[in-house]
Design a protein around this motif. Sequence first.
Motif, PDB file in Angstrom:
ATOM      1  N   LEU A  39       0.824  -1.209   0.000  1.00  0.00           N
ATOM      2  CA  LEU A  39       0.000   0.000   0.000  1.00  0.00           C
ATOM      3  C   LEU A  39       0.858   1.259   0.000  1.00  0.00           C
ATOM      4  CD1 LEU A  39      -2.817  -0.940   2.529  1.00  0.00           C
ATOM      5  CD2 LEU A  39      -3.059  -0.573   0.073  1.00  0.00           C
ATOM      6  N   ILE A  40       1.934   1.232   0.741  1.00  0.00           N
ATOM      7  CA  ILE A  40       2.804   2.409   0.800  1.00  0.00           C
ATOM      8  C   ILE A  40       3.605   2.556  -0.486  1.00  0.00           C
ATOM      9  CG2 ILE A  40       4.799   3.401   1.981  1.00  0.00           C
ATOM     10  CD1 ILE A  40       3.665   2.195   4.555  1.00  0.00           C
ATOM     11  N   ASP A  41       4.071   1.444  -1.019  1.00  0.00           N
ATOM     12  CA  ASP A  41       4.934   1.485  -2.197  1.00  0.00           C
ATOM     13  C   ASP A  41       4.166   1.897  -3.453  1.00  0.00           C
ATOM     14  OD1 ASP A  41       7.394   1.130  -3.531  1.00  0.00           O
ATOM     15  OD2 ASP A  41       6.740  -0.851  -4.230  1.00  0.00           O
ATOM     16  N   LYS A  42       2.956   1.410  -3.610  1.00  0.00           N
ATOM     17  CA  LYS A  42       2.197   1.672  -4.840  1.00  0.00           C
ATOM     18  C   LYS A  42       1.401   2.972  -4.805  1.00  0.00           C
ATOM     19  CE  LYS A  42       3.373  -2.294  -6.541  1.00  0.00           C
ATOM     20  NZ  LYS A  42       4.472  -2.374  -7.454  1.00  0.00           N
ATOM     21  N   HIS A  43       1.257   3.593  -3.634  1.00  0.00           N
ATOM     22  CA  HIS A  43       0.506   4.849  -3.497  1.00  0.00           C
ATOM     23  C   HIS A  43      -0.911   4.724  -4.058  1.00  0.00           C
ATOM     24  CE1 HIS A  43       4.120   6.905  -2.223  1.00  0.00           C
ATOM     25  NE2 HIS A  43       4.755   6.435  -3.277  1.00  0.00           N
ATOM     26  N   VAL A  44      -1.599   3.625  -3.735  1.00  0.00           N
ATOM     27  CA  VAL A  44      -2.947   3.413  -4.264  1.00  0.00           C
ATOM     28  C   VAL A  44      -4.014   4.135  -3.442  1.00  0.00           C
ATOM     29  CG1 VAL A  44      -2.429   1.225  -5.386  1.00  0.00           C
ATOM     30  CG2 VAL A  44      -3.105   1.240  -2.999  1.00  0.00           C
ATOM     31  N   LEU A  45      -3.696   4.521  -2.221  1.00  0.00           N
ATOM     32  CA  LEU A  45      -4.661   5.203  -1.357  1.00  0.00           C
ATOM     33  C   LEU A  45      -4.112   6.564  -0.951  1.00  0.00           C
ATOM     34  CD1 LEU A  45      -5.629   2.199   0.914  1.00  0.00           C
ATOM     35  CD2 LEU A  45      -6.939   3.109  -0.990  1.00  0.00           C
ATOM     36  N   SER A  46      -5.017   7.428  -0.534  1.00  0.00           N
ATOM     37  CA  SER A  46      -4.578   8.753  -0.091  1.00  0.00           C
ATOM     38  C   SER A  46      -3.898   8.646   1.281  1.00  0.00           C
ATOM     39  CB  SER A  46      -5.775   9.702  -0.011  1.00  0.00           C
ATOM     40  OG  SER A  46      -6.642   9.278   1.025  1.00  0.00           O
ATOM     41  N   ASP A  47      -3.212   9.707   1.655  1.00  0.00           N
ATOM     42  CA  ASP A  47      -2.477   9.702   2.915  1.00  0.00           C
ATOM     43  C   ASP A  47      -3.412   9.573   4.117  1.00  0.00           C
ATOM     44  OD1 ASP A  47      -0.131   9.919   1.535  1.00  0.00           O
ATOM     45  OD2 ASP A  47       0.053  12.095   1.818  1.00  0.00           O
ATOM     46  N   SER A  48      -4.565  10.221   4.057  1.00  0.00           N
ATOM     47  CA  SER A  48      -5.484  10.158   5.198  1.00  0.00           C
ATOM     48  C   SER A  48      -6.050   8.751   5.375  1.00  0.00           C
ATOM     49  CB  SER A  48      -6.604  11.179   5.024  1.00  0.00           C
ATOM     50  OG  SER A  48      -7.322  10.916   3.843  1.00  0.00           O
ATOM     51  N   VAL A  49      -6.306   8.049   4.289  1.00  0.00           N
ATOM     52  CA  VAL A  49      -6.807   6.673   4.384  1.00  0.00           C
ATOM     53  C   VAL A  49      -5.707   5.756   4.912  1.00  0.00           C
ATOM     54  CG1 VAL A  49      -7.715   4.727   3.061  1.00  0.00           C
ATOM     55  CG2 VAL A  49      -8.500   7.033   2.560  1.00  0.00           C
ATOM     56  N   LEU A  50      -4.494   5.953   4.448  1.00  0.00           N
ATOM     57  CA  LEU A  50      -3.374   5.148   4.942  1.00  0.00           C
ATOM     58  C   LEU A  50      -3.119   5.384   6.427  1.00  0.00           C
ATOM     59  CD1 LEU A  50      -0.696   5.300   2.106  1.00  0.00           C
ATOM     60  CD2 LEU A  50      -2.001   3.328   2.864  1.00  0.00           C
ATOM     61  N   LEU A  51      -3.341   6.618   6.868  1.00  0.00           N
ATOM     62  CA  LEU A  51      -3.130   6.952   8.271  1.00  0.00           C
ATOM     63  C   LEU A  51      -4.103   6.201   9.182  1.00  0.00           C
ATOM     64  CD1 LEU A  51      -1.342   8.767  10.006  1.00  0.00           C
ATOM     65  CD2 LEU A  51      -3.108  10.504   9.867  1.00  0.00           C
ATOM     66  N   VAL A  52      -5.240   5.819   8.668  1.00  0.00           N
ATOM     67  CA  VAL A  52      -6.210   5.045   9.433  1.00  0.00           C
ATOM     68  C   VAL A  52      -6.011   3.545   9.207  1.00  0.00           C
ATOM     69  CG1 VAL A  52      -8.674   4.563   9.710  1.00  0.00           C
ATOM     70  CG2 VAL A  52      -7.880   6.909   9.415  1.00  0.00           C
ATOM     71  N   LEU A  53      -5.726   3.159   7.981  1.00  0.00           N
ATOM     72  CA  LEU A  53      -5.661   1.741   7.618  1.00  0.00           C
ATOM     73  C   LEU A  53      -4.436   1.031   8.192  1.00  0.00           C
ATOM     74  CD1 LEU A  53      -7.103  -0.446   6.006  1.00  0.00           C
ATOM     75  CD2 LEU A  53      -5.709   0.193   4.040  1.00  0.00           C
ATOM     76  N   LEU A  54      -3.277   1.654   8.135  1.00  0.00           N
ATOM     77  CA  LEU A  54      -2.060   0.995   8.609  1.00  0.00           C
ATOM     78  C   LEU A  54      -2.079   0.715  10.112  1.00  0.00           C
ATOM     79  CD1 LEU A  54       0.662   2.712   6.416  1.00  0.00           C
ATOM     80  CD2 LEU A  54      -0.456   0.526   6.071  1.00  0.00           C
ATOM     81  N   PRO A  55      -2.488   1.668  10.968  1.00  0.00           N
ATOM     82  CA  PRO A  55      -2.604   1.301  12.391  1.00  0.00           C
ATOM     83  C   PRO A  55      -3.675   0.243  12.653  1.00  0.00           C
ATOM     84  CG  PRO A  55      -2.460   3.660  12.176  1.00  0.00           C
ATOM     85  CD  PRO A  55      -2.620   3.110  10.796  1.00  0.00           C
ATOM     86  N   ALA A  56      -4.734   0.209  11.844  1.00  0.00           N
ATOM     87  CA  ALA A  56      -5.760  -0.822  12.014  1.00  0.00           C
ATOM     88  C   ALA A  56      -5.189  -2.205  11.705  1.00  0.00           C
ATOM     89  CB  ALA A  56      -6.959  -0.528  11.124  1.00  0.00           C
ATOM     90  N   ILE A  57      -4.391  -2.298  10.663  1.00  0.00           N
ATOM     91  CA  ILE A  57      -3.737  -3.572  10.343  1.00  0.00           C
ATOM     92  C   ILE A  57      -2.760  -3.952  11.445  1.00  0.00           C
ATOM     93  CG2 ILE A  57      -2.160  -4.709   8.720  1.00  0.00           C
ATOM     94  CD1 ILE A  57      -3.483  -3.059   6.491  1.00  0.00           C
ATOM     95  N   ALA A  58      -2.007  -2.982  11.949  1.00  0.00           N
ATOM     96  CA  ALA A  58      -1.069  -3.257  13.039  1.00  0.00           C
ATOM     97  C   ALA A  58      -1.798  -3.729  14.294  1.00  0.00           C
ATOM     98  CB  ALA A  58      -0.241  -2.015  13.348  1.00  0.00           C
ATOM     99  N   LEU A  59      -2.969  -3.163  14.576  1.00  0.00           N
ATOM    100  CA  LEU A  59      -3.749  -3.591  15.730  1.00  0.00           C
ATOM    101  C   LEU A  59      -4.252  -5.023  15.561  1.00  0.00           C
ATOM    102  CD1 LEU A  59      -4.949  -2.721  18.452  1.00  0.00           C
ATOM    103  CD2 LEU A  59      -6.970  -1.977  17.189  1.00  0.00           C
TER     104      LEU A  59
END
Length: 115
Positions: A39-59
Amino acid sequence: MSHPHTNPLEHPEVQLASGPGYLLVFLFEYLAMAVCVGLIDKHVLSDSVLLVLLPAIALCVLIAQMYAFFKLNLSEGQIWYTVSLVLTLPLLVITIGLTVIMFFTLAHRTMLGGM
């Protein structure tokens, strides 16, 4: 109230361990890491969506680790591990939260903030 075990492999905590379970959690964690990197490498989502999605995956990965590796559940044999986690979590939240607040306000509390 002691439970004599002549064979260490008969201990209740050892009986909870399972190789396939560990492998399954390892593969889940590896897949979650690959998804995050993709997700980070391909830049398929906006920064605000990544800011929510990545901690959710980590949780999700953290919960899987606590359940699979530390066997934190409400069963009779593991209840004290869960109690210790419940009593430790507020201390971790306070410590990490105060550290984050301290570093976010560091610029305002030093001369660097006025420059």
